[in-house]
Design an enzyme around this catalytic site. Structure first.
Site, mmCIF file in Angstrom:
data_model
loop_
_atom_site.group_PDB
_atom_site.id
_atom_site.type_symbol
_atom_site.label_atom_id
_atom_site.label_comp_id
_atom_site.label_asym_id
_atom_site.label_seq_id
_atom_site.Cartn_x
_atom_site.Cartn_y
_atom_site.Cartn_z
ATOM 1 N N ILE A 1 2.899 48.056 7.655
ATOM 2 C CA ILE A 1 3.353 49.409 7.315
ATOM 3 C C ILE A 1 3.964 49.909 8.620
ATOM 4 O O ILE A 1 3.253 50.297 9.544
ATOM 5 C CB ILE A 1 2.205 50.315 6.853
ATOM 6 C CG1 ILE A 1 1.592 49.763 5.570
ATOM 7 C CG2 ILE A 1 2.724 51.742 6.644
ATOM 8 C CD1 ILE A 1 0.366 50.502 5.104
ATOM 9 N N PRO A 2 5.292 49.830 8.727
ATOM 10 C CA PRO A 2 5.966 49.993 10.017
ATOM 11 C C PRO A 2 6.054 51.440 10.513
ATOM 12 O O PRO A 2 7.131 52.026 10.610
ATOM 13 C CB PRO A 2 7.346 49.396 9.752
ATOM 14 C CG PRO A 2 7.580 49.682 8.298
ATOM 15 C CD PRO A 2 6.231 49.542 7.653
ATOM 16 N N CYS A 3 4.915 51.998 10.874
ATOM 17 C CA CYS A 3 4.881 53.383 11.354
ATOM 18 C C CYS A 3 5.696 53.565 12.634
ATOM 19 O O CYS A 3 6.098 54.687 12.951
ATOM 20 C CB CYS A 3 3.446 53.845 11.544
ATOM 21 S SG CYS A 3 2.437 52.790 12.584
ATOM 22 N N HIS A 4 5.971 52.473 13.336
ATOM 23 C CA HIS A 4 6.802 52.573 14.540
ATOM 24 C C HIS A 4 8.236 52.981 14.188
ATOM 25 O O HIS A 4 8.964 53.437 15.061
ATOM 26 C CB HIS A 4 6.793 51.250 15.324
ATOM 27 C CG HIS A 4 7.349 50.093 14.577
ATOM 28 N ND1 HIS A 4 6.615 49.394 13.624
ATOM 29 C CD2 HIS A 4 8.567 49.505 14.628
ATOM 30 C CE1 HIS A 4 7.372 48.420 13.132
ATOM 31 N NE2 HIS A 4 8.561 48.467 13.729
ATOM 32 N N ARG A 5 8.617 52.857 12.932
ATOM 33 C CA ARG A 5 9.967 53.231 12.497
ATOM 34 C C ARG A 5 10.072 54.701 12.117
ATOM 35 O O ARG A 5 11.105 55.137 11.609
ATOM 36 C CB ARG A 5 10.393 52.361 11.312
ATOM 37 C CG ARG A 5 10.494 50.893 11.664
ATOM 38 C CD ARG A 5 10.942 50.055 10.492
ATOM 39 N NE ARG A 5 10.733 48.638 10.800
ATOM 40 C CZ ARG A 5 10.381 47.724 9.913
ATOM 41 N NH1 ARG A 5 10.233 48.054 8.650
ATOM 42 N NH2 ARG A 5 10.193 46.468 10.306
#
Length: 178
Positions: free
Chosen positions: A136-140
């Site tokens: 879940i690419p929260c860095h994006r």
């Protein structure tokens, strides 16, 4: 139900993964040492038992390893287990998981997509609880105005910037002249 965990090496360092029968429940990005990585994941999953991952989990490990090595993959094919995660957080995670590598949204964009335009701070808090970074690419997800915002994984915003650069995200990848 028993939670399994395993450590695995990546280009960024030693990561860890936790799973149950229904899918992955946790991913831990590298901490200062493999033992620190294990301890942080075990803190989140105190009932976890370390053992050899079954085939579907090994495929997920391989996919995460390849992604962190630069072979970009959206990782949406990995089965996740959201049991026990609040409904609001699940909705935030679903929207976040749909963000392609190399692109970003803001906390406000996600709040608006949820139909709650004033909930940017709640979105940020949900992402701060994200048990599955990279998958879940929260860095994006960035703050307003393209600011980096926070990142709760080991290394904080430096790791967030490194992940965005790895994905060739404009403004975070190699400098351009024009």
């Amino acid at each position: 139900m028993t939670t399994g965990i395993a450590l695995f090496d990546t280009a960024l360092g030693t990561c860890a993964i936790a799973w149950r029968a229904a899918g992955i429940v946790g991913v831990q990005l590298p901490e200062g040492s493999p033992e620190s990585t294990r301890q942080r994941l075990e803190h989140c999953f105190p009932d976890a038992v370390e053992h050899q991952p079954p085939a579907p989990i090994q495929r997920a490990i391989d996919g995460i390893r390849e992604h962190l090595g630069g072979a970009l993959d959206d990782l949406r094919w990995i089965d996740l287990d959201f049991e026990g995660i609040p409904e609001f957080d699940c909705h935030v995670y679903d929207i976040t998981r749909a963000i392609d590598p190399g692109t970003t949204l803001t906390y406000g964009d996600i709040a608006a997509e949820l139909g709650k335009p004033g909930a940017a701070q709640a979105v940020g808090q949900a992402l701060g609880r994200n048990p599955l970074p990279v998958v879940i690419p929260c860095h994006r997800v960035l703050a307003a105005g393209g600011q980096v915002g926070g990142f709760s994984a080991g290394g904080g915003t430096l790791t967030k910037r490194e992940l965005l650069a790895l994905e060739h995200t404009p403004g975070f990848d190699d400098p351009v002249l024009f």
